[in-house]
Design a protein around this motif. Structure first.
Motif, PDB file in Angstrom:
ATOM      1  N   LEU A  89       0.838  -1.206   0.000  1.00 46.46           N
ATOM      2  CA  LEU A  89       0.000   0.000   0.000  1.00 46.46           C
ATOM      3  C   LEU A  89       0.868   1.249   0.000  1.00 46.46           C
ATOM      4  CD1 LEU A  89      -1.751   2.320   1.717  1.00 46.46           C
ATOM      5  CD2 LEU A  89      -2.839   1.009  -0.111  1.00 46.46           C
ATOM      6  N   GLN A  90       1.990   1.210   0.723  1.00 48.29           N
ATOM      7  CA  GLN A  90       2.896   2.357   0.719  1.00 48.29           C
ATOM      8  C   GLN A  90       3.459   2.607  -0.679  1.00 48.29           C
ATOM      9  OE1 GLN A  90       3.362   4.645   3.111  1.00 48.29           O
ATOM     10  NE2 GLN A  90       1.704   3.475   4.082  1.00 48.29           N
ATOM     11  N   LEU A  91       3.748   1.546  -1.412  1.00 48.74           N
ATOM     12  CA  LEU A  91       4.210   1.712  -2.787  1.00 48.74           C
ATOM     13  C   LEU A  91       3.110   2.332  -3.648  1.00 48.74           C
ATOM     14  CD1 LEU A  91       6.207  -1.599  -3.402  1.00 48.74           C
ATOM     15  CD2 LEU A  91       7.135   0.719  -3.372  1.00 48.74           C
ATOM     16  N   VAL A  92       1.864   1.938  -3.394  1.00 45.30           N
ATOM     17  CA  VAL A  92       0.738   2.522  -4.130  1.00 45.30           C
ATOM     18  C   VAL A  92       0.662   4.020  -3.873  1.00 45.30           C
ATOM     19  CG1 VAL A  92      -1.783   2.657  -4.202  1.00 45.30           C
ATOM     20  CG2 VAL A  92      -0.661   0.426  -4.254  1.00 45.30           C
ATOM     21  N   LEU A  93       0.883   4.423  -2.618  1.00 48.04           N
ATOM     22  CA  LEU A  93       0.738   5.831  -2.239  1.00 48.04           C
ATOM     23  C   LEU A  93       1.919   6.688  -2.668  1.00 48.04           C
ATOM     24  CD1 LEU A  93      -0.694   5.396   1.375  1.00 48.04           C
ATOM     25  CD2 LEU A  93      -1.948   5.955  -0.712  1.00 48.04           C
ATOM     26  N   THR A  94       3.056   6.050  -2.935  1.00 46.98           N
ATOM     27  CA  THR A  94       4.249   6.798  -3.338  1.00 46.98           C
ATOM     28  C   THR A  94       4.259   6.974  -4.851  1.00 46.98           C
ATOM     29  OG1 THR A  94       5.459   5.764  -1.517  1.00 46.98           O
ATOM     30  CG2 THR A  94       6.763   6.891  -3.196  1.00 46.98           C
ATOM     31  N   PRO A  95       4.336   8.206  -5.336  1.00 46.39           N
ATOM     32  CA  PRO A  95       4.320   8.425  -6.792  1.00 46.39           C
ATOM     33  C   PRO A  95       5.402   7.605  -7.486  1.00 46.39           C
ATOM     34  CG  PRO A  95       4.146  10.515  -5.630  1.00 46.39           C
ATOM     35  CD  PRO A  95       4.446   9.469  -4.584  1.00 46.39           C
ATOM     36  N   PRO A  96       5.081   6.971  -8.613  1.00 50.43           N
ATOM     37  CA  PRO A  96       6.071   6.156  -9.324  1.00 50.43           C
ATOM     38  C   PRO A  96       7.256   7.001  -9.778  1.00 50.43           C
ATOM     39  CG  PRO A  96       3.855   5.858 -10.242  1.00 50.43           C
ATOM     40  CD  PRO A  96       3.785   7.003  -9.295  1.00 50.43           C
ATOM     41  N   SER A  97       8.410   6.384  -9.771  1.00 49.65           N
ATOM     42  CA  SER A  97       9.599   7.047 -10.302  1.00 49.65           C
ATOM     43  C   SER A  97       9.806   6.558 -11.731  1.00 49.65           C
ATOM     44  CB  SER A  97      10.818   6.720  -9.432  1.00 49.65           C
ATOM     45  OG  SER A  97      11.009   5.320  -9.362  1.00 49.65           O
TER      46      SER A  97
END
Length: 341
Positions: free
Chosen positions: A309-317
């Motif tokens: 979920l944290q990866l979902v919330l972090t804008p993709p690089s």
């Protein structure tokens, strides 16, 4: 307000004396509204019983607050615990999770992901093994590429072939760790219950086991292919007992399978670990509560759900983020030195 009236956005706006645009921005968390006004809008909306019309927002071209989670087997504790961590983290961020059960069927999985994408979910999280044949996932990869190109987000748990953010359990290392554990206890007649060979998780865990046991002249190793489930392993354990009765250790490629082995051995009057040791992978919550409690390798399943979920919330690089998930050997009652001959 009249009985049966559904509170709308403009009702909230009139009650506060502000524009519907201001209410919309405040409720969606967009910029352009002071924190004081935003708080007043949220409080008034809650008091008036306003519920956002997510379907209308989707039709208007936006995305929902829904995360799509696709798992192989919802009844498998491995996926249940991952889902639990993801749902808990999503609730803390005012998001909902829609869980889809694919049954390890690539066609069914593709159909479910198509449905999630059509409903403009914010992100798709895929939990579970990928396939060793890249052609099996070709249509899925094309679908997900289009989804991300339109602003969607994809996170994989346990799939190393997808070009997306991913959490990658160290399955090969875990296999090697368990094989060494059995060797150190003195086991030399070992049976491994594997899953379908087309799954990368099965391939990786077997690779770790073979890296330790292959080439040893003092080891008698038997590998059986079966379903990656409790029932599949229970049936395979009968074959082990009947074909190789001198086996002293059974290594199942997940904990659900190991539970199936324990049940079969108990029904057959085979004592664990006095006659046969049993081990699994993943350390699902019930593993410590079995009798005997199960030796296994631990992956932090609930935390993996939260981290997805944290990866979902972090804008993709610009580049996919690949995070390795380490394992830990958990030694319990189900393994012991082999019986003396």
């Amino acid at each position: 307000m009249e009985l049966g009236h559904v509170t709308r956005l403009d009702d909230v706006a009139r009650a506060l004396g502000v524009s519907t645009a201001t209410v919309s921005r405040a409720l969606s968390g967009k910029a352009g509204v002071s924190s004081e006004v935003a708080e007043r809008v949220r409080r008034t909306a809650a008091e008036m019983g306003y519920v956002a019309n997510v379907h209308a927002r989707t039709l208007a071209g936006g995305t929902t607050t829904v995360i799509g989670l696709v798992v192989h087997e919802i009844g498998d504790p491995y996926f249940t615990e991952i889902a639990g961590g993801l749902v808990e983290a999503a609730e803390q961020n005012d998001l909902l999770v829609q869980v889809c059960h694919a049954g390890r069927d690539p066609g069914r999985e593709l159909k479910q992901v198509r449905s999630l994408v059509a409903h403009r979910v914010r992100a798709v999280v895929l939990a579970g093994s990928g396939h060793t044949d890249p052609e099996v996932d070709a249509d899925l990869r094309a679908l997900l590429d289009g989804f991300t190109a339109r602003g969607g987000h994809v996170v994989a748990i346990g799939r190393r072939h997808l070009e997306s953010d991913a959490l990658l359990p160290d399955n090969t290392g875990a296999g090697a760790t368990l094989a060494r554990h059995l060797l150190e206890l003195g086991h030399r007649r070992i049976a491994v219950l594997g899953g379908p060979p087309g799954l990368t998780t099965v391939q990786d865990r077997l690779a770790g086991i073979h890296s330790v046991l292959d080439g040893r002249e003092d080891v008698e190793l038997h590998v059986l292919e079966t379903d990656f489930t409790r029932d599949g392993a229970a049936t395979a354990a009968v074959e082990v007992v009947e074909r190789w009765p001198r086996t002293t250790a059974v290594l199942a490629l997940n904990d659900a399978m190991a539970i199936g082995v324990l049940d079969t051995l108990r029904r057959r009057g085979v004592r664990v670990p006095e006659q046969v040791s049993v081990a699994g992978f993943d350390d699902v919550a019930v593993a410590a509560q079995l009798s005997p409690s199960l030796t296994t390798t631990r992956f932090p399943l609930t935390e993996m759900g939260r981290e997805a979920l944290q990866l979902v919330l972090t804008p993709p690089s610009g580049e996919a983020r690949r995070r390795r998930v380490d394992h830990q050997l958990i030694t319990r009652e189900s393994t012991a030195p082999p019986p003396q001959e």
